[in-house]
Design a protein around this motif. Structure first.
Motif, short mmCIF file in Angstrom:
data_model
loop_
_atom_site.label_atom_id
_atom_site.label_comp_id
_atom_site.label_asym_id
_atom_site.label_seq_id
_atom_site.Cartn_x
_atom_site.Cartn_y
_atom_site.Cartn_z
N SER A 1 0.83 -1.20 0.00
CA SER A 1 0.00 0.00 0.00
C SER A 1 0.86 1.25 0.00
CB SER A 1 -0.91 -0.01 1.23
OG SER A 1 -1.49 1.27 1.36
N ASP B 1 5.28 5.58 6.37
CA ASP B 1 5.91 4.27 6.47
C ASP B 1 7.11 4.21 5.52
OD1 ASP B 1 6.70 1.66 6.38
OD2 ASP B 1 4.84 0.90 5.53
N GLU C 1 8.39 -0.76 6.10
CA GLU C 1 7.65 -1.93 5.63
C GLU C 1 7.42 -1.90 4.12
OE1 GLU C 1 3.51 -3.04 6.82
OE2 GLU C 1 4.58 -3.99 8.47
N ASN D 1 8.61 -5.38 2.47
CA ASN D 1 7.65 -6.27 1.82
C ASN D 1 8.03 -6.61 0.39
OD1 ASN D 1 6.21 -6.17 4.17
ND2 ASN D 1 4.25 -5.64 3.21
N ARG E 1 11.63 -9.01 0.70
CA ARG E 1 11.48 -10.35 1.28
C ARG E 1 11.22 -11.42 0.22
NH1 ARG E 1 5.49 -9.83 4.21
NH2 ARG E 1 4.41 -9.17 2.33
#
Ligand SMILES: *[C@@H]1O[C@H](CO)[C@@H](O)[C@H](O)[C@H]1NC(C)=O
Length: 444
Positions: free
Chosen positions: A207, A213, A216, A220, A223
């Motif tokens: 998002s 942010d 993350e 995301n 990973r």
């Protein structure tokens, strides 16, 4: 002294003038805000590989070909062998090109070397090549992504749609990859999944809504890297990282978070590069890593309209397997300017050159292939011009090719269409001569 009472006639005139003014204002707004986007209708097909003619019709009947057959048909018709089999497209949102390649003749600052050492060293060892790409405003993510995949610049109306993204239906690169059977995967900014809801075999949308942010949004994405680099089914992997843009929005270019964020991006590039050079590709396929940014950022990290800081975006190409890639460092072109932006003509050695749009030309080792790519590109531009100048290629074009007009200096030619036809004939003649010369020297 009391003013004169308005006579009936004066009132009518004033009202009429006011209404007229309003209409003019409305028209100005409508044509400014909803610009007519000149694009070719439909979806391009095999006709792209043929020279356009006067009555070009766009019917293509490749509908019943299997994706693989369509792919090999295009490959044959293009006459350009593909240099790479797989592509990783890493999109770093908001990264100014200045961070990696400096500004003008100035190299990038020392602090940037420290922040992105691996990428800088790839560039200095000529294992990668970088360009300044010029982003066309409006520089918000969604219109920029559309521009990248379709070659058409967005209008300001797109800014309004930025928050309510609909599936993208115009002709674009990703759809074409899909149509010839490529497997596409995407991890990152979910604008991509909104624009292309059914293209990706695997995806993980992040998002972009929470600008605060910075951790993350990138975690995301990264990973997935290890597993996906080991997988061999995909042909195009898209990795849109949002962190740099978010850091900019919070603290500007010189935010304390910027250096660690850039280091993180550098580490991703390093990991992909080392992984591919160590493991190679099991099937001997060559892979290209393309690192681009969709726009830059101002000193304060915001969007700056059409300022240099905002439009200075980056395009880096890294050949992941070859030790001595075939780069042509002297070639600098604006990669993201688009077909219908403007056509730039210049003259070099009698050969009319077009500023290339969207197709960087660095990888083709043979002049023959470069020339073929230029030819295909000029056909594409001609088709686009035909939409605006009906009758182009219908008149004396073919006679012109045979001589007369091509000998006139093009400044002396009359209107735009005639001028363009003249230029095109010159290019065709030069092309034919060049091919002949190439043929002769290959016989010798
Ligand atoms: C990252 O992934 C986690 C787990 O899948 C998810 O809960 C979270 O919302 C994602 N973060 C963003 C910014 O999308």
């Amino acid at each position: 002294m009391a003013g004169r009472p308005l006579s009936c006639g004066r009132l009518a005139t004033l009202t009429f003038a006011a209404v007229l003014l309003q209409i003019i204002g409305l028209l100005l707004f409508v044509f400014g805000f909803f610009p007519v986007n000149p694009a070719l209708p439909g979806i391009s097909g095999a006709e792209s590989y043929r020279m356009p003619t006067c009555d070009d019709s766009f019917e293509t009947d490749n509908g019943n070909l299997l994706p693989e057959q369509l792919g090999s048909l295009y490959r044959d018709m293009s006459q350009i062998p593909s240099t790479f089999d797989r592509i990783i497209l890493m999109v770093i949102d908001g990264l100014p090109a200045e961070f990696l390649i400096g500004r003008g003749d100035q190299p990038s600052q020392n602090s940037m070397w420290e922040a992105m050492p691996y990428t800088h060293s790839l560039l200095s060892k000529q294992r990668a090549i970088a360009y300044h790409a010029k982003a066309a405003p409006p520089t918000v993510t969604m219109p920029r992504l559309k521009a990248m995949v379709s070659g058409a610049i967005g209008g300001f109306l797109d800014v309004a749609f930025n928050f309510n993204t609909q599936a993208f239906l115009d002709d674009n690169l990703l759809d074409h990859f899909y149509r010839i059977g490529w497997k596409l995967i995407m991890f990152g900014d979910n604008t991509w999944t909104k624009l292309f809801p059914s293209l990706f075999t695997r995806d993980d949308g992040v998002s972009s809504f929470y600008v605060k942010d910075t951790v993350e949004v990138d975690f995301n994405v990264s990973r997935h890297l290890e597993a996906e680099l080991a997988a061999s089914d995909w042909k195009l992997m898209i990795l849109p990282y949002l962190g740099v843009d978010h850091v900019g929005h919070i603290g500007g270019r010189h935010s304390l978070l910027m250096a660690p964020k850039l280091k993180e991006m550098d580490d991703v590039i390093k990991m992909i590069h080392i992984h591919s050079s160590l493991n190679g590709d099991d099937h001997g396929r060559r892979m290209l890593l393309v690192v681009v940014s969709d726009h830059g950022m101002t000193e304060s990290g915001n969007h700056g309209g059409s300022s240099y800081e905002e439009t200075d975006s980056l395009a880096v190409f890294i050949d992941l397997q070859s030790q001595s890639p075939i780069y042509a460092p002297s070639m600098r072109r604006e990669v993201f300017q688009v077909f219908n932006d403007k056509v730039v003509f210049g003259k070099t050695n009698e050969l009319v050159t077009l500023t290339l749009k969207q197709r960087p030309m660095t990888y083709w080792s043979f002049d023959e292939h470069k020339l073929r790519a230029l030819e295909l590109n000029s056909w594409q531009l001609l088709r686009l011009l035909q939409v605006h100048l009906p009758g182009l290629l219908c008149g004396d074009m073919m006679d012109a090719v045979n001589g007369k007009q091509a000998l006139l200096p093009y400044e002396n030619l009359g209107n735009m269409a005639v001028k363009l036809e003249g230029l095109y004939s010159k290019a065709r003649i030069a092309h034919a001569h060049w091919k002949l010369h190439l043929h002769d020297s290959s016989l010798a």
